[in-house]
Structures are given as C-alpha cells and as structure tokens.
Design an enzyme around this catalytic site. Structure first.
Site, PDB file in Angstrom:
ATOM      1  N   THR A  42       0.892  -1.345  -0.088  1.00 43.07           N
ATOM      2  CA  THR A  42       0.146   0.038   0.049  1.00 43.07           C
ATOM      3  C   THR A  42       0.677   1.426   0.190  1.00 43.07           C
ATOM      4  OG1 THR A  42      -1.656  -1.298   1.318  1.00 43.07           O
ATOM      5  CG2 THR A  42      -2.077   1.283   1.612  1.00 43.07           C
ATOM      6  N   HIS A  45       2.275   2.321  -3.270  1.00 44.42           N
ATOM      7  CA  HIS A  45       0.893   2.398  -4.216  1.00 44.42           C
ATOM      8  C   HIS A  45       1.071   3.994  -4.228  1.00 44.42           C
ATOM      9  CE1 HIS A  45       0.089  -1.338  -5.944  1.00 44.42           C
ATOM     10  NE2 HIS A  45      -0.895  -1.872  -4.686  1.00 44.42           N
TER      11      HIS A  45
END
Ligand code: NAD
Ligand code: ZN
Length: 343
Positions: A42, A45
């Site tokens: 995450t 990203h």
C-alpha cells in the site's frame, strides 16, 4: 519538539523526509516512539501515486502503518498498557458504534479508517495511536518481527479461515503475504502446499522461508503437472488468492476440488471476470478477507511464533529510515521480501 517523518507532501510520485512537530496524544491515545517500520505494498502504491492512491490519499500526510515501538505517554487511563511497553498495533481503526463493532466483530466495521491511509501514519519518530489498537509485544519474540505483524496478520487471517489439517492448499502469489501464508499452512498441518508466482526471486524466497512448500512458476509449469507430480487425484481443498491477478484467480477456480474453499485476499482490478458457473457447479465456497480479526488473529500470530513457526527470513532487507527511497525502489523491483527500516 520536532521529529523526522516521511510525508506524502505533493500529489505526485515520491515521498519526502521532513522535520515536523511531534504530535500530542488525544484522550484515549498513546504516544509511541517508533523503533522500526516496514514498507507495505500500500505504501508503494502511495509512493508511486497510482490511480488508487490519487483517489484515496489526501496530501500532505505522514504515511505508513507497519511498525513496532515503545509507549512514551498515555493520555487517559489504560488497564492494559503502561509507559515503557513495547507495542505494535492494528492498522485498522474502527468506529466502535456500528452493529458489528457492538457485537465484537471489529474487523467487519464498515467505518474502518486505515492508519497511514485515511489518517496520520507511523513513518516518523513518534506517532499517536488509539489505545484500543495497541498490541503488547512478547519479549521472547524478536522486536523486528512485530514490525511485520500487520501483513503477517493478513496471512494468518486468510490461512486460518478454513480447516487446514491434512488439506491440499493452493496459494496464488508468492509475495511476502503468500509466503507467510504458506509457512502458516504447513505449521498448522496442511498436506501439500503449492505456491505459484511468475517471478523466480519470489519462489526462491518462498522455499527459503518454508522449505517444504512446492513453489511453482506458472509461467513455465502448469498447475495440472504439479498436481500429478504430487500424486493428487482431485483438486485443491483450499485456495488462498494472494496475487490480485485475474489469471491466477481463474486458474485457482479451475483447480479446486468440488466443494473446495477459496479465501480472497488479493485485490483484483475492477471488472475482473470469472466463470461463475464453475463456482456454481463446483459448489465452491468463496470468502473475502480484509485486514485481521481483532484481536483473535493477533493472538494466533503470537502463539504460532511461540510454538515454532519461523517466518523471519521473509524480511530480506534491513535499512536505515533515511534510506527509505532505496527501500521503495527495491519493493518496486519485485526483488525483495519485507523491508524493515530502523529509526
Ligand atoms: P505482492 O504484490 O508483493 O505479491 C503479489 C505476487 O503475486 C507477486 O510476487 C506477483 O509476482 C505475483 N503474481 C502476479 N501475477 C501472478 C499470477 N498470474 N500467478 C501467480 N502469481 C502472480 O503483494 P503482497 O504484499 O504479498 O500482498 C498480496 C495481495 O494481497 C496483494 O494483491 C495485496 O494488494 C493484497 N492485500 C490485501 C489485503 C486485504 O486486507 N485484503 C491486505 C494486504 C494486501
Ligand atoms: Zn464499527
């Protein structure tokens, strides 16, 4: 007082190390001196600024949610925690008011906020965390393991979703979470555990962390061939989808025993297509997995490590906090397991 922090400062690729104010804990929160953090997919990203990050992250914000640290201040009263305790914490902050929360099913709260995603994160020297999210660390477990309890929890929640004893298990995706899940399945008594990926580095790491796993590059070898070589006459009893890849998901559906059970952790692209009739006629059971069960998953994570599960070699790189950029680039290359940064 000022502290170092990794801030998603601008809505573009990158992450910026800044000096910011040390936060003050609100009532019901603890101030944590962060010792070690780990980089999650995450975070990558957010660093990379993909479409999901653009739609989700409000800049400027300190990101990060995987960590271990020490309580230096508590605002309020706690029966469970004291200043000086070494803690990690659940990265999902729940509302405490909804039906599921009131029933103790905190992982099913629809109002969940993610630390380092929807609220201030922990890539910093200090962080404020709700007391209800803290997890007390067992000193017999190396502190650095607690920096990866969040993804180890995803692996645990998924792997312990279904009966495992004597079962044949297919795991698609040998990322850090798939690899940890493979080790868990073996630890709790699965028979054959097959893990697939397209990247040899990841499959080699899977063998290193869990030597008894069957690691398969499905770009080179079909799952059918693997089943034959293992002497499996029917399909897999349990499937753990941990790649987020549609092809992998469909190949899993194709290789399950009738009545088999699939847990989906990998995040599929919107519009992903599967042949529903294979699920209908195969009587397959499908379960979505989000986060960790609070706090049963945390309990099991602890007790499995105490009872001999060793996933330590999934940590492939240990870097200084200031070298975070190197860590993110390594994560993006795919040639890494978990990366831990020390403050
Ligand atoms: P990762 O990206 O490191 O690992 C995914 C792996 O899948 C990679 O090694 C990739 O090479 C492999 N892969 C890609 N296509 C494949 C294919 N066709 N067949 C087999 N393998 C293939 O991710 P991770 O950190 O290990 O996380 C695993 C997945 O779980 C990701 O999709 C992530 O977004 C998701 N996730 C979900 C939750 C949740 O709460 N549901 C939490 C954390 C992570
Ligand atoms: Zn709730």
């Amino acid at each position: 007082m000022k502290m170092r922090a990794l801030v998603k400062k601008y809505p573009e690729r990158g992450l910026w190390e800044e000096m910011v104010d040390v936060p003050s804990p609100k009532e019901g929160e603890a101030l944590i001196k962060v010792h070690k953090v780990a980089i999650c997919g995450t975070d990558v990203h957010i660093y990379d600024w993909n479409d999901w990050a653009k739609a989700t992250i409000k800049t400027p914000m300190i990101i990060g949610h995987e960590y271990v640290g020490q309580i230096v201040e508590i605002n309020g009263h706690s029966k469970s925690f004291n200043v000086g305790d070494i803690v990690s914490s659940e990265g999902h902050v729940v509302c405490g008011k909804c039906r599921n929360c009131r029933a103790g099913r905190f992982h099913l709260c629809p109002n969940t906020e993610g630390i380092g995603v929807n609220r201030t994160g922990i890539f910093a020297e200090y962080a404020c965390i709700p007391l209800s999210n803290l997890w007390l660390c067992d000193p017999s477990i190396p502190e650095e393991m607690y920096a990866i309890f969040d993804p180890y929890g995803n692996a645990t929640h998924t792997a312990l979703s279904f009966e495992m004893v004597g079962e044949d298990v297919l795991i698609t995706g040998a990322g850090p979470i798939g690899i940890m899940a493979a080790a868990i399945c073996k630890h709790v008594g699965a028979r054959n555990v097959v893990i697939t990926d397209l990247v040899d580095y990841r499959l080699d790491l899977a063998k290193k962390v869990c030597p008894s796993v069957t690691a398969v590059n499905t770009g080179k070898v079909s799952i059918d061939e693997v089943k034959q070589s293992l002497g499996m006459k029917e399909g897999f009893d349990v499937g753990l989808e941990m790649s987020g890849n549609a092809k992998a998901l469909n190949s899993m559906i194709d290789n399950m025993i009738h009545g088999g059970k699939i847990a989906l952790l990998g995040i599929q692209n919107p519009g992903t297509v599967v042949d529903w009739n294979k699920i209908v006629f195969g009587c397959l059971k499908i379960k979505g997995i989000y986060g960790r069960e609070m706090f049963e998953t945390w309990h099991k994570m602890t007790t499995m490590l105490q009872s001999g599960l060793d996933i330590s070699s999934v940590i492939t790189h240990r870097l200084n906090f200031d070298d975070f950029e190197k860590g993110f680039e390594l994560m993006l290359s795919g040639n890494s397991g978990k990366i831990v940064l020390s403050l």
